[in-house]
Design a protein around this motif. Structure first.
Motif, PDB file in Angstrom:
ATOM      1  N   THR A 131       0.821  -1.213   0.000  1.00  0.00           N
ATOM      2  CA  THR A 131       0.000   0.000   0.000  1.00  0.00           C
ATOM      3  C   THR A 131       0.859   1.268   0.000  1.00  0.00           C
ATOM      4  OG1 THR A 131      -0.105   0.003   2.415  1.00  0.00           O
ATOM      5  CG2 THR A 131      -1.866  -1.175   1.237  1.00  0.00           C
ATOM      6  N   ARG A 132       2.153   1.112  -0.140  1.00  0.00           N
ATOM      7  CA  ARG A 132       3.080   2.257  -0.060  1.00  0.00           C
ATOM      8  C   ARG A 132       3.633   2.640  -1.423  1.00  0.00           C
ATOM      9  NH1 ARG A 132       2.334   4.015   5.154  1.00  0.00           N
ATOM     10  NH2 ARG A 132       2.339   2.227   6.518  1.00  0.00           N
ATOM     11  N   ASP A 133       3.868   3.927  -1.573  1.00  0.00           N
ATOM     12  CA  ASP A 133       4.592   4.454  -2.716  1.00  0.00           C
ATOM     13  C   ASP A 133       5.908   5.028  -2.195  1.00  0.00           C
ATOM     14  OD1 ASP A 133       2.505   3.828  -4.404  1.00  0.00           O
ATOM     15  OD2 ASP A 133       1.754   5.880  -4.547  1.00  0.00           O
ATOM     16  N   LEU A 134       6.995   4.639  -2.836  1.00  0.00           N
ATOM     17  CA  LEU A 134       8.316   5.165  -2.502  1.00  0.00           C
ATOM     18  C   LEU A 134       8.847   5.899  -3.722  1.00  0.00           C
ATOM     19  CD1 LEU A 134       9.570   1.885  -0.850  1.00  0.00           C
ATOM     20  CD2 LEU A 134       8.898   3.955   0.352  1.00  0.00           C
ATOM     21  N   TYR A 135       9.659   6.915  -3.497  1.00  0.00           N
ATOM     22  CA  TYR A 135      10.096   7.773  -4.580  1.00  0.00           C
ATOM     23  C   TYR A 135      11.618   7.827  -4.660  1.00  0.00           C
ATOM     24  CZ  TYR A 135       5.261   9.268  -4.225  1.00  0.00           C
ATOM     25  OH  TYR A 135       3.882   9.276  -4.176  1.00  0.00           O
ATOM     26  N   ILE A 136      12.170   7.184  -5.694  1.00  0.00           N
ATOM     27  CA  ILE A 136      13.589   7.329  -5.993  1.00  0.00           C
ATOM     28  C   ILE A 136      13.702   8.582  -6.857  1.00  0.00           C
ATOM     29  CG2 ILE A 136      15.601   6.278  -7.093  1.00  0.00           C
ATOM     30  CD1 ILE A 136      14.327   3.536  -6.577  1.00  0.00           C
TER      31      ILE A 136
END
Length: 138
Positions: free
Chosen positions: A33-38
């Motif tokens: 349920t998470r969005d991570l941003y590189i």
């Protein structure tokens, strides 16, 4: 979405100068349920028979009071992104982008050398004034 690092545009310009095509700004990892941003995703045509090389780049300024604390935080983020990226896009390589000054301060010392010797992370070392890539490690 998190704020961009102060060297975001510098690294982006350095990658463009080096022949990379910026494909994602930021590169979004969806896990559960998470969005991570590189910070950046990029690709480069290597040769017609070899195809494209794909990378993701996390940019860190290391401007806090403690270089070691900055390194600890950057490594934690790098490991998290690395593990998820390996599952989602195993052919995309993750790099931690740091200034030449940070490389000299931390990675030419025993604390950084052990990370490089054990091949724990990949570094993109850049010149912040010239906006060029100086080294890719490894």
């Amino acid at each position: 979405m998190p704020a961009k690092d102060i060297y975001h545009n510098t690294v982006k310009n350095a990658l463009l100068k080096d022949g990379w095509n910026i494909t994602d700004d930021p590169f979004i990892l969806k896990w559960g349920t998470r969005d991570l941003y590189i910070d950046l995703g990029a690709k480069k045509l290597i040769a017609a028979e070899k195809g494209e090389q794909k990378i993701a780049v996390e940019i860190k300024s290391f401007i806090g009071a403690s270089p070691v604390a900055n390194l600890e935080n950057a490594l934690g983020q790098y490991i998290l992104y690395y593990d998820i990226l390996n599952r989602l896009e195993p052919n995309r390589r993750l790099y931690l982008a740091i200034r030449q000054e940070t490389f000299s301060d931390l990675f030419e010392e025993p604390i950084g050398k052990i990370l490089l010797e054990n091949q724990r992370l990949r570094l993109l070392v850049f010149d912040s004034e010239q906006e060029v890539i100086l080294q890719w490690i490894p």
